[in-house]
Design a protein around this motif. Structure first.
Motif, mmCIF file in Angstrom:
data_model
loop_
_atom_site.group_PDB
_atom_site.id
_atom_site.type_symbol
_atom_site.label_atom_id
_atom_site.label_comp_id
_atom_site.label_asym_id
_atom_site.label_seq_id
_atom_site.Cartn_x
_atom_site.Cartn_y
_atom_site.Cartn_z
ATOM 1 N N THR A 26 40.147 51.862 38.890
ATOM 2 C CA THR A 26 40.212 51.167 37.589
ATOM 3 C C THR A 26 41.304 50.098 37.524
ATOM 4 O OG1 THR A 26 41.670 52.838 36.576
ATOM 5 C CG2 THR A 26 39.288 53.196 36.392
ATOM 6 N N ILE A 27 41.435 49.297 38.584
ATOM 7 C CA ILE A 27 42.329 48.143 38.559
ATOM 8 C C ILE A 27 41.518 46.912 38.973
ATOM 9 C CG2 ILE A 27 44.468 49.413 38.980
ATOM 10 C CD1 ILE A 27 44.272 48.675 41.927
ATOM 11 N N PRO A 28 41.951 45.716 38.558
ATOM 12 C CA PRO A 28 41.186 44.493 38.866
ATOM 13 C C PRO A 28 41.046 44.271 40.374
ATOM 14 C CG PRO A 28 42.878 44.072 37.202
ATOM 15 C CD PRO A 28 43.143 45.434 37.731
ATOM 16 N N LEU A 29 39.940 43.682 40.749
ATOM 17 C CA LEU A 29 39.654 43.418 42.157
ATOM 18 C C LEU A 29 40.231 42.067 42.567
ATOM 19 C CD1 LEU A 29 38.113 44.350 44.730
ATOM 20 C CD2 LEU A 29 36.137 43.067 43.859
ATOM 21 N N LEU A 30 41.094 42.083 43.592
ATOM 22 C CA LEU A 30 41.667 40.842 44.117
ATOM 23 C C LEU A 30 40.785 40.252 45.210
ATOM 24 C CD1 LEU A 30 44.083 38.852 44.163
ATOM 25 C CD2 LEU A 30 45.077 40.297 45.950
ATOM 26 N N GLY A 31 40.224 41.116 46.038
ATOM 27 C CA GLY A 31 39.392 40.602 47.116
ATOM 28 C C GLY A 31 38.791 41.707 47.961
ATOM 29 N N VAL A 32 37.776 41.326 48.741
ATOM 30 C CA VAL A 32 37.135 42.238 49.682
ATOM 31 C C VAL A 32 37.185 41.578 51.057
ATOM 32 C CG1 VAL A 32 35.006 43.429 50.328
ATOM 33 C CG2 VAL A 32 35.605 43.163 47.903
ATOM 34 N N ILE A 33 37.840 42.251 51.991
ATOM 35 C CA ILE A 33 38.002 41.702 53.339
ATOM 36 C C ILE A 33 37.028 42.414 54.276
ATOM 37 C CG2 ILE A 33 39.631 41.143 55.161
ATOM 38 C CD1 ILE A 33 40.362 40.025 52.353
ATOM 39 N N PRO A 34 36.089 41.694 54.848
ATOM 40 C CA PRO A 34 35.094 42.346 55.718
ATOM 41 C C PRO A 34 35.706 42.772 57.055
ATOM 42 C CG PRO A 34 34.797 39.972 55.764
ATOM 43 C CD PRO A 34 35.853 40.235 54.746
ATOM 44 N N GLU A 35 35.141 43.806 57.640
ATOM 45 C CA GLU A 35 35.533 44.216 58.987
ATOM 46 C C GLU A 35 35.223 43.066 59.945
ATOM 47 O OE1 GLU A 35 37.333 45.971 61.226
ATOM 48 O OE2 GLU A 35 36.417 47.883 60.635
ATOM 49 N N SER B 114 36.617 32.225 60.411
ATOM 50 C CA SER B 114 36.516 33.683 60.349
ATOM 51 C C SER B 114 36.185 34.135 58.928
ATOM 52 C CB SER B 114 37.842 34.313 60.794
ATOM 53 O OG SER B 114 37.883 35.680 60.471
ATOM 54 N N GLU B 115 35.255 35.054 58.810
ATOM 55 C CA GLU B 115 34.927 35.590 57.485
ATOM 56 C C GLU B 115 36.123 36.303 56.869
ATOM 57 O OE1 GLU B 115 31.458 38.022 57.701
ATOM 58 O OE2 GLU B 115 30.077 36.317 57.868
ATOM 59 N N ALA B 116 36.858 37.031 57.688
ATOM 60 C CA ALA B 116 38.055 37.715 57.183
ATOM 61 C C ALA B 116 39.083 36.701 56.708
ATOM 62 C CB ALA B 116 38.641 38.604 58.275
ATOM 63 N N GLY B 117 39.244 35.619 57.485
ATOM 64 C CA GLY B 117 40.188 34.566 57.089
ATOM 65 C C GLY B 117 39.794 33.917 55.780
ATOM 66 N N MET B 118 38.495 33.636 55.630
ATOM 67 C CA MET B 118 38.007 33.025 54.387
ATOM 68 C C MET B 118 38.160 33.981 53.196
ATOM 69 S SD MET B 118 34.662 30.808 55.546
ATOM 70 C CE MET B 118 33.974 31.946 56.754
ATOM 71 N N ALA B 119 37.952 35.273 53.447
ATOM 72 C CA ALA B 119 38.100 36.262 52.368
ATOM 73 C C ALA B 119 39.558 36.329 51.900
ATOM 74 C CB ALA B 119 37.632 37.627 52.856
ATOM 75 N N TYR B 120 40.491 36.214 52.837
ATOM 76 C CA TYR B 120 41.913 36.191 52.454
ATOM 77 C C TYR B 120 42.243 34.917 51.677
ATOM 78 C CZ TYR B 120 43.541 40.385 54.892
ATOM 79 O OH TYR B 120 43.772 41.698 55.275
ATOM 80 N N GLN B 121 41.650 33.796 52.057
ATOM 81 C CA GLN B 121 41.860 32.552 51.308
ATOM 82 C C GLN B 121 41.380 32.711 49.863
ATOM 83 O OE1 GLN B 121 39.935 29.337 53.413
ATOM 84 N NE2 GLN B 121 41.069 29.734 55.311
ATOM 85 N N ASP B 122 40.228 33.358 49.702
ATOM 86 C CA ASP B 122 39.709 33.616 48.350
ATOM 87 C C ASP B 122 40.670 34.499 47.555
ATOM 88 O OD1 ASP B 122 37.514 32.153 49.117
ATOM 89 O OD2 ASP B 122 36.169 33.892 49.332
ATOM 90 N N ALA B 123 41.205 35.533 48.214
ATOM 91 C CA ALA B 123 42.130 36.454 47.543
ATOM 92 C C ALA B 123 43.389 35.725 47.076
ATOM 93 C CB ALA B 123 42.483 37.601 48.480
ATOM 94 N N VAL B 124 43.891 34.821 47.907
ATOM 95 C CA VAL B 124 45.080 34.044 47.533
ATOM 96 C C VAL B 124 44.786 33.179 46.306
ATOM 97 C CG1 VAL B 124 46.616 32.167 48.262
ATOM 98 C CG2 VAL B 124 46.111 34.061 49.832
ATOM 99 N N GLN B 125 43.611 32.568 46.280
ATOM 100 C CA GLN B 125 43.242 31.744 45.122
ATOM 101 C C GLN B 125 43.181 32.586 43.844
ATOM 102 O OE1 GLN B 125 42.990 28.394 44.956
ATOM 103 N NE2 GLN B 125 43.680 28.449 47.095
ATOM 104 N N ARG B 126 42.652 33.773 43.942
ATOM 105 C CA ARG B 126 42.607 34.664 42.764
ATOM 106 C C ARG B 126 44.020 35.067 42.353
ATOM 107 N NH1 ARG B 126 38.619 37.192 46.090
ATOM 108 N NH2 ARG B 126 36.549 36.351 45.604
ATOM 109 N N LEU B 127 44.884 35.282 43.340
ATOM 110 C CA LEU B 127 46.278 35.635 43.042
ATOM 111 C C LEU B 127 46.972 34.513 42.280
ATOM 112 C CD1 LEU B 127 48.155 38.069 43.638
ATOM 113 C CD2 LEU B 127 48.949 36.831 45.661
ATOM 114 N N LEU B 128 46.548 33.277 42.549
ATOM 115 C CA LEU B 128 47.114 32.110 41.863
ATOM 116 C C LEU B 128 46.455 31.856 40.510
ATOM 117 C CD1 LEU B 128 47.461 29.702 44.924
ATOM 118 C CD2 LEU B 128 49.304 30.840 43.684
ATOM 119 N N GLY B 129 45.489 32.710 40.163
ATOM 120 C CA GLY B 129 44.851 32.589 38.852
ATOM 121 C C GLY B 129 43.555 31.804 38.840
ATOM 122 N N ASN B 130 43.043 31.452 40.006
ATOM 123 C CA ASN B 130 41.791 30.689 40.077
ATOM 124 C C ASN B 130 40.595 31.631 40.197
ATOM 125 O OD1 ASN B 130 43.273 28.212 40.132
ATOM 126 N ND2 ASN B 130 43.659 28.535 42.318
#
Length: 352
Positions: free
Chosen positions: A286-295, A315-331
């Motif tokens: 029950t906490i907000p989702l920041l990101g999902v990093i694929p195996e 890399s899909e994992a690299g792109m998933a981390y980029q997405d997570a960083v953007q969400r962390l910045l409020g995007n």
């Protein structure tokens, strides 16, 4: 004549006896009076002593209270808010990708132009420096700063891949007990005064002292977990500690903002009911989702090469981390890599 003398002698004797009796009685009265006076004096002394004892006890208690208040004020723990955002990357279970995530998130923030420092809190078992590719440049570590053996700028290692990124490694030889809240607070305050915008704390697994030190000063938390029951349960325990033992909790500030980072996710295993789905994990924590990093094998490859996987653009994992960083910045960024890849034959015939 003789009889008269005898009578007089007898009278004198009787008077002497009466006089002695009176004196004896008076003496007894005097003794009783003295005893009573002595008893009264003793009672007064006891009451006086008792009062003095009570006064001393009260004085001691007041002194103790003053000492406790003074100790609270002079404990040295930094209780002033930081201008920088302090983010702890944590989990209850080991091996879920905390250090990989810490390196990737810190690198991503620096790539966006934010002055960032990532600190390894895993004293005795450091490996952040290996993933960041700076293990050969370690001279001073976190414990050296905490114990006053080195200045902050002596221990900071500038990243060779990205500007605005610095690393503080953990010690390999010292014990976790060498960390203190006062010392960690001084390190974070020094980074804050040096103009750092983000401070990423790479926490050891579990709830031992190093982990508690890493999360105590956190403003935000990235709770890293794998999609399996034991990992999720341990992460739930960490969320409880963030809400009860962090600086924000003890000072009755706004609670730590915890966000979920789901790592090593394999969609086709979810389809086969071999792994928890994103929705399952969210429902449990029950906490907000920041990101999902694929195996991805790219994670291990990047770690062995000494650079964070977020630098691997294809890399899909690299792109998933980029997405997570953007969400962390409020995007707002659409969630990717959470559904099973469907091949052409399966699309056409409903099977592989």
């Amino acid at each position: 004549m003789s009889n008269t003398k005898e009578k007089d002698t007898a009278a004198v004797t009787d008077k002497d006896v009466e006089l002695k009796t009176v004196q004896s009685d008076n003496s007894g009265s005097d003794v009783k009076g003295d005893d009573k006076a002595q008893k009264d004096e003793t009672q007064q002394d006891k009451e006086k002593d008792s009062k003095e004892t009570d006064d001393k006890a009260d004085a001691k208690k007041d002194s103790s209270d003053v000492k406790e208040e003074t100790a609270d004020k002079d404990s040295g723990v930094d209780n002033e808010p930081f201008k920088a955002r302090v983010i702890v990357v944590t989990s209850g279970k080991g091996g879920v990708g905390k250090t990989t995530s810490s390196a990737a998130i810190a690198t991503g923030l620096a790539m966006e132009g934010h002055k960032t420092c990532v600190i390894d809190f895993d004293v005795g078992l450091r490996n952040l420096d290996i993933i960041m590719g700076c293990e050969r440049r370690v001279v001073y570590d976190l414990i050296n700063i905490v114990q006053g053996e080195a200045k902050l700028n002596q221990a900071l290692i500038k990243d060779k891949h990205v500007d605005n990124l610095y690393i503080i490694p953990a010690s390999q030889t010292k014990d976790k007990d060498a960390l203190t809240l006062e010392g960690v607070g001084r390190v974070l305050r020094g980074l804050d005064n040096a103009g750092f915008e983000y401070i990423i704390c790479d926490s050891p697994a579990g709830i031992e002292s190093g982990a508690l030190m890493a999360l105590y000063f956190a403003d935000e938390a990235v709770v890293t977990t794998n999609p399996e029951v034991s990992s999720v349960r341990d992460s739930d325990r960490i969320i409880g500690i963030l809400n009860s033992k962090s600086r924000r909790a003890t000072n009755d500030w706004e609670p730590v903002q915890a966000k979920l980072l789901l790592t090593r996710y394999v969609p086709n295993r979810v389809t086969k009911d071999e792994m928890l789905s994103v929705e399952d994990v969210q429902e449990l924590l029950t906490i907000p989702l920041l990101g999902v990093i694929p195996e991805s094998p790219d994670v291990l490859k990047a770690s062995n090469s000494g650079h964070p996987v977020i630098l691997e653009k294809n890399s899909e994992a690299g792109m998933a981390y980029q997405d997570a960083v953007q969400r962390l910045l409020g995007n707002e960024v659409e969630l990717r890599f959470t559904t099973e890849k469907v091949g052409l034959f399966k699309k056409l015939f409903g099977k592989k």
